[in-house]
Design an enzyme around this catalytic site. Sequence first.
Site, PDB file in Angstrom:
ATOM      1  N   HIS A  59       2.525 -16.932  14.140  1.00 60.59           N
ATOM      2  CA  HIS A  59       3.468 -17.393  13.123  1.00 60.59           C
ATOM      3  C   HIS A  59       4.745 -17.890  13.782  1.00 60.59           C
ATOM      4  O   HIS A  59       5.160 -17.388  14.832  1.00 60.59           O
ATOM      5  CB  HIS A  59       3.789 -16.264  12.136  1.00 60.59           C
ATOM      6  N   HIS A 102     -10.897 -10.194  18.631  1.00 66.36           N
ATOM      7  CA  HIS A 102      -9.715  -9.589  18.028  1.00 66.36           C
ATOM      8  C   HIS A 102      -9.753  -8.060  18.090  1.00 66.36           C
ATOM      9  O   HIS A 102      -8.699  -7.414  18.207  1.00 66.36           O
ATOM     10  CB  HIS A 102      -9.580 -10.029  16.563  1.00 66.36           C
ATOM     11  N   ARG A 157       1.674  10.284  19.786  1.00 62.00           N
ATOM     12  CA  ARG A 157       2.833  10.790  19.040  1.00 62.00           C
ATOM     13  C   ARG A 157       3.452   9.752  18.121  1.00 62.00           C
ATOM     14  O   ARG A 157       4.418  10.041  17.425  1.00 62.00           O
ATOM     15  CB  ARG A 157       3.883  11.319  20.024  1.00 62.00           C
ATOM     16  N   HIS A 159      -5.784  -7.887   8.672  1.00 62.96           N
ATOM     17  CA  HIS A 159      -6.461  -7.860   9.973  1.00 62.96           C
ATOM     18  C   HIS A 159      -6.073  -6.624  10.793  1.00 62.96           C
ATOM     19  O   HIS A 159      -5.291  -6.683  11.735  1.00 62.96           O
ATOM     20  CB  HIS A 159      -6.300  -9.158  10.769  1.00 62.96           C
ATOM     21  N   ALA A 196      -4.668 -17.384  17.707  1.00 66.47           N
ATOM     22  CA  ALA A 196      -4.201 -18.103  16.516  1.00 66.47           C
ATOM     23  C   ALA A 196      -5.359 -18.217  15.537  1.00 66.47           C
ATOM     24  O   ALA A 196      -6.070 -19.216  15.479  1.00 66.47           O
ATOM     25  CB  ALA A 196      -3.681 -19.479  16.901  1.00 66.47           C
ATOM     26  N   GLU A 221       0.441 -15.217   3.627  1.00 71.99           N
ATOM     27  CA  GLU A 221       0.602 -14.363   4.802  1.00 71.99           C
ATOM     28  C   GLU A 221       1.944 -14.707   5.439  1.00 71.99           C
ATOM     29  O   GLU A 221       2.049 -15.534   6.330  1.00 71.99           O
ATOM     30  CB  GLU A 221      -0.546 -14.585   5.787  1.00 71.99           C
ATOM     31  N   ASP A 262     -10.512 -15.041   8.849  1.00 66.34           N
ATOM     32  CA  ASP A 262      -9.252 -15.581   9.384  1.00 66.34           C
ATOM     33  C   ASP A 262      -9.489 -16.987   9.925  1.00 66.34           C
ATOM     34  O   ASP A 262      -8.937 -17.388  10.952  1.00 66.34           O
ATOM     35  CB  ASP A 262      -8.683 -14.673  10.470  1.00 66.34           C
TER      36      ASP A 262
END
Length: 387
Positions: free
Chosen positions: A141, A251, A227, A216, A309, A129, A275
Site C-alpha cells: 500500500h 505468503h 510474550r 490475510h 504485492a 482495504e 488476493d
Amino acid sequence: MTAPRYAYIGAEIFDGATLYKGQAVVVSDGVVEEVVAAESVPEGAEIVELNGGLLCPGFVDLQVNGGGGVMFNDAPSVGTLRTIADAHVQLGVTSFLPTLITDTPEQTRAAIDAVAVGGVPGIAGLHLEGPHLDVARKGAHSAELIRPMEDVDLARYLEVAENLPCLKLTVAPEAVTTGQIEAMKEAGILVALGHSNASFDIATDAITAGASVFTHLFNAMSQLESRKPGMVGVALANGGVSAGLIVDGIHVHPASVRAALAAKTGPGRIFLVSDAMAVAGTNATSFRLNGRTVYRENARLTLEDGTLAGADLDLLTAIRNLVSWGAATLEQALAMATAIPADVAFLGGGVGRLNTGSPADMVHIAGDLSQIHAVWRGGKEIHNALG
C-alpha cells in the site's frame, strides 16, 4: 409455463458441507430444486452427464483486487468490474468482493459508486482495504495515502452500507477508534483487521468493539511471539473471529497454515482468499499498482524492492494446496472457498451452497483438482473448458 428441469449427475457432489456420491443436483429456473439420489431424478428432467469429477457451489472470494489485465484501482468503473468478473468466473468464482487497495478519496468514491450501480453478475458487495491502516505494516500500500479515519469517512461508510449487500472494511486498530468500529458494526459493516502492528490488547479491544475478521492472516500484521501475541495471537486465540488466508505457499508456510486451522475450531472460521491482482486469468508478466510496477515471476508478485504485492493465486489452487499439504480434508478445503466465506460476509440466499433454494451457481472440477471443467451462474453455463 413450467420452467425446464436439469439434473446434473455423474460427479461427486459437495453441497457446501458434505461430499456425496451417487447423487444428482436438480436445477429449475436458475435455482437448486433439490439434491437427490441419481436414481430418483424427477421424471422429465433433462439429464446433464458430468462424467466424473466434482460438482460444488461456485467459489466465494472476499478479496479480489483485479483480474483480466486490470486492477480495480486503475479505473474503478462498471466496465472494470465486468472485466474482473469475467476473468474470475473462469477460475470458478461466482460471487466476490471487488477490493480497492488504499487510494485517494476520489478513487474510493468512484469505487463505491461503481459497485452501487449494480448489474455486474457475481459482485457481492465491496471490500475497502484501507486507507485506514498502519504505515508500519503497509505492505504494497502507498504510505502517502494511508491515514486515520475521520468523521466524514465514517459518515460515508455508514451511508454506503445501507445500499450494498456487503461492505467489508479492513482497518488497523491504530487508525480507528473503538467508537467508530462500534458504529460500523451497528450499521452492518463487516469490520476486518489488517495491515496493523497492534498489540494483543489493542486488537482485542477492536474485536470487543465489533471487528470480526482478520484480513490475510499472518501477512502485514504483528506476529505471534512468546510474550507479545500480537495480531496473529489474537486471531488464533479468539474463537469468535474469522480470518482470510492466502494459501499459495508463498505468503504463509504450510506448517503455519496447518497450525492456524488446528487453532480455529469455531465459531470463527478460516476461509480462503485469492488476493488476486490484474494478472489473474492472463499470461501477463507485470502490471501497475498506484504508479509502481509489480512483477510476476514463479507464481510470486512483487514490487521492485521485493515486497509482496497481492497473490498470483486462484481458489482451486488454494484448495489443492490445502489437501496436498495435509492441512485439510477435501470437504474442509471446499467449504473454505464456498460456504464459510459466504457465511462470514452474511451473503445469505443460499450463496456458497447447493441446497434447496440456493442459486444454481456451480463449478465442475476435475477429480484430481487440476482443472475447472465448467461454471454455471444461475443455472446458465458461462464457462466450459471442455468445449
